[in-house]
Design a protein around this motif. Structure first.
Motif, mmCIF file in Angstrom:
data_model
loop_
_atom_site.group_PDB
_atom_site.id
_atom_site.type_symbol
_atom_site.label_atom_id
_atom_site.label_comp_id
_atom_site.label_asym_id
_atom_site.label_seq_id
_atom_site.Cartn_x
_atom_site.Cartn_y
_atom_site.Cartn_z
ATOM 1 N N GLY A 144 40.360 29.752 34.086
ATOM 2 C CA GLY A 144 40.373 30.088 35.503
ATOM 3 C C GLY A 144 39.133 30.841 35.947
ATOM 4 N N ASP A 145 38.359 31.389 34.989
ATOM 5 C CA ASP A 145 37.132 32.097 35.348
ATOM 6 C C ASP A 145 36.090 31.116 35.890
ATOM 7 N N ILE A 146 35.293 31.604 36.834
ATOM 8 C CA ILE A 146 34.200 30.803 37.397
ATOM 9 C C ILE A 146 32.900 31.328 36.816
ATOM 10 N N VAL A 147 32.179 30.471 36.105
ATOM 11 C CA VAL A 147 30.969 30.889 35.401
ATOM 12 C C VAL A 147 29.772 30.062 35.865
ATOM 13 N N GLU A 148 28.612 30.648 35.687
ATOM 14 C CA GLU A 148 27.356 29.950 35.966
ATOM 15 C C GLU A 148 26.497 30.002 34.715
ATOM 16 N N VAL A 149 26.193 28.826 34.164
ATOM 17 C CA VAL A 149 25.397 28.707 32.955
ATOM 18 C C VAL A 149 24.278 27.711 33.217
ATOM 19 N N ASP A 150 23.038 28.140 33.007
ATOM 20 C CA ASP A 150 21.874 27.275 33.220
ATOM 21 C C ASP A 150 21.859 26.667 34.620
ATOM 22 N N GLY A 151 22.258 27.475 35.607
ATOM 23 C CA GLY A 151 22.228 27.016 36.992
ATOM 24 C C GLY A 151 23.402 26.149 37.404
ATOM 25 N N LYS A 152 24.341 25.900 36.505
ATOM 26 C CA LYS A 152 25.516 25.075 36.810
ATOM 27 C C LYS A 152 26.748 25.973 36.932
ATOM 28 N N VAL A 153 27.522 25.764 37.995
ATOM 29 C CA VAL A 153 28.720 26.554 38.242
ATOM 30 C C VAL A 153 29.950 25.720 37.917
ATOM 31 N N GLY A 154 30.886 26.308 37.201
ATOM 32 C CA GLY A 154 32.104 25.581 36.852
ATOM 33 C C GLY A 154 33.285 26.521 36.700
ATOM 34 N N LYS A 155 34.493 25.963 36.859
ATOM 35 C CA LYS A 155 35.730 26.730 36.664
ATOM 36 C C LYS A 155 36.316 26.347 35.304
ATOM 37 N N VAL A 156 36.491 27.329 34.440
ATOM 38 C CA VAL A 156 36.955 27.091 33.075
ATOM 39 C C VAL A 156 38.407 26.619 33.088
ATOM 40 N N PHE A 157 38.675 25.513 32.390
ATOM 41 C CA PHE A 157 40.057 25.035 32.290
ATOM 42 C C PHE A 157 40.516 24.877 30.851
ATOM 43 N N GLU A 158 39.619 25.027 29.878
ATOM 44 C CA GLU A 158 40.035 24.912 28.480
ATOM 45 C C GLU A 158 39.031 25.644 27.584
ATOM 46 N N ILE A 159 39.553 26.482 26.685
ATOM 47 C CA ILE A 159 38.712 27.209 25.728
ATOM 48 C C ILE A 159 39.152 26.824 24.328
ATOM 49 N N LYS A 160 38.246 26.205 23.573
ATOM 50 C CA LYS A 160 38.528 25.832 22.192
ATOM 51 C C LYS A 160 37.646 26.658 21.264
ATOM 52 N N LEU A 161 37.827 26.459 19.965
ATOM 53 C CA LEU A 161 37.035 27.236 19.014
ATOM 54 C C LEU A 161 35.559 26.859 19.056
#
Length: 292
Positions: A144-161
């Motif tokens: 659910g967090d909204i992150v910006e990485v390398d100029g790209k913005v996205g909403k996290v929907f899955e965290i794997k190892l």
């Protein structure tokens, strides 16, 4: 009385314990002296006991590490603990073979070379897995967090190892290696809370009524549905530009992921209000002097 006690002691030591020792020494005996190999029942029982104890300890450690995690996060550690279990079993087998008299130097040397090669080839994979472990344990990133990485913005929907997946604003899946979250600069828009402050900038022609401009921008922000009423939106007179007076209207929203749509709707309204009040948005202008 004393003679009876000595007889019982002899029976215990010679007959019962002697029989147990004979049973434990049963097995495969090859060679004599230092180069002999003795694979006995007692050694196999000791190996079994070592594996059971190691399994119990690993189970306890797993419970200790994952006790405060959600069920979904606990399942992500299954593969890691399975790998550690296999490694412990392998070490126990090597120790047993060494005690039995088998020269495992060559096997250990070959294994070391193999692990070094695998480590070099899979170092990025290990970095990603290590990053995933840190993310899950310290909760630095959540679904659910909204992150910006390398100029790209996205909403996290899955965290794997190994990877983290996010959906971008144009409905594309962004797959991020987890090592980026421990080695690169990452902006987390919603780490502290869901509310973020955004702004829309606009320039008006010199000579415009700045108080009227401020009032229009505040009205547009107040009427916008996705903007919070508290904290209240506010307007800043940013600067005197080359061709315009520069303003920005700042507002707070709980939906920063759809921030571009909010800003677009506000720009439509600002443009319409400016036309109604004869406020022009100038384009860059330059005076060119031609010297004959």
């Amino acid at each position: 009385m004393q003679d009876g006690a000595e007889e019982i002691k002899e029976i215990l030591e010679e007959d019962i314990w002697g029989s147990i020792k004979e049973f434990l020494n049963l097995g495969i005996h090859i060679g004599e002296g230092e180069k002999s190999i003795n694979l006995t029942i007692g050694l196999l029982l000791l190996l079994t006991l070592a594996i059971i104890v190691a399994k119990f300890i690993m189970k306890w450690l797993r419970h200790l590490i994952t006790r405060k995690m959600e069920q979904e996060d606990k399942q992500k550690f299954t593969s890691i603990f399975k790998f550690i279990n296999y490694l412990v079993y392998l070490i126990a087998v090597f120790v047993t073979l060494s005690v039995a008299g088998v020269d495992i130097t060559l096997v250990i040397t070959a294994s070391a070379v193999l692990f070094v090669g695998l480590g070099l080839a899979l170092q990025d994979l290990f970095k990603d897995i290590l990053g995933g472990v840190f993310i899950i344990i310290d909760k630095s990133l959540q679904v659910g967090d909204i992150v910006e990485v390398d100029g790209k913005v996205g909403k996290v929907f899955e965290i794997k190892l190994r990877t983290t997946r996010a959906i971008t604003r144009d409905d594309k899946v962004l797959i991020l290696p987890n090592h980026k979250f421990i080695s690169d600069i990452v902006y987390n828009y919603t780490q502290n809370h869901r509310t973020t402050r955004e702004k829309v900038s606009v320039g008006v022609a010199y000579g415009s009524d700045v108080q009227l401009v401020t009032k229009i921008l505040e009205q547009v922000a107040t009427e916008q549905k996705q903007i919070l009423k508290n904290p209240k939106p506010f307007v800043l007179f940013d600067d005197f530009g080359d061709s315009a007076l520069l303003f920005s209207v700042h507002f707070f929203t709980n939906d920063s992921f759809r921030d571009p749509r909010i800003k677009s709707e506000m720009r439509y309204k600002i443009n319409a209000r400016f036309k109604e009040n004869n406020i022009s948005i100038p384009f860059p202008q330059r005076d060119v002097h031609i010297i004959q």
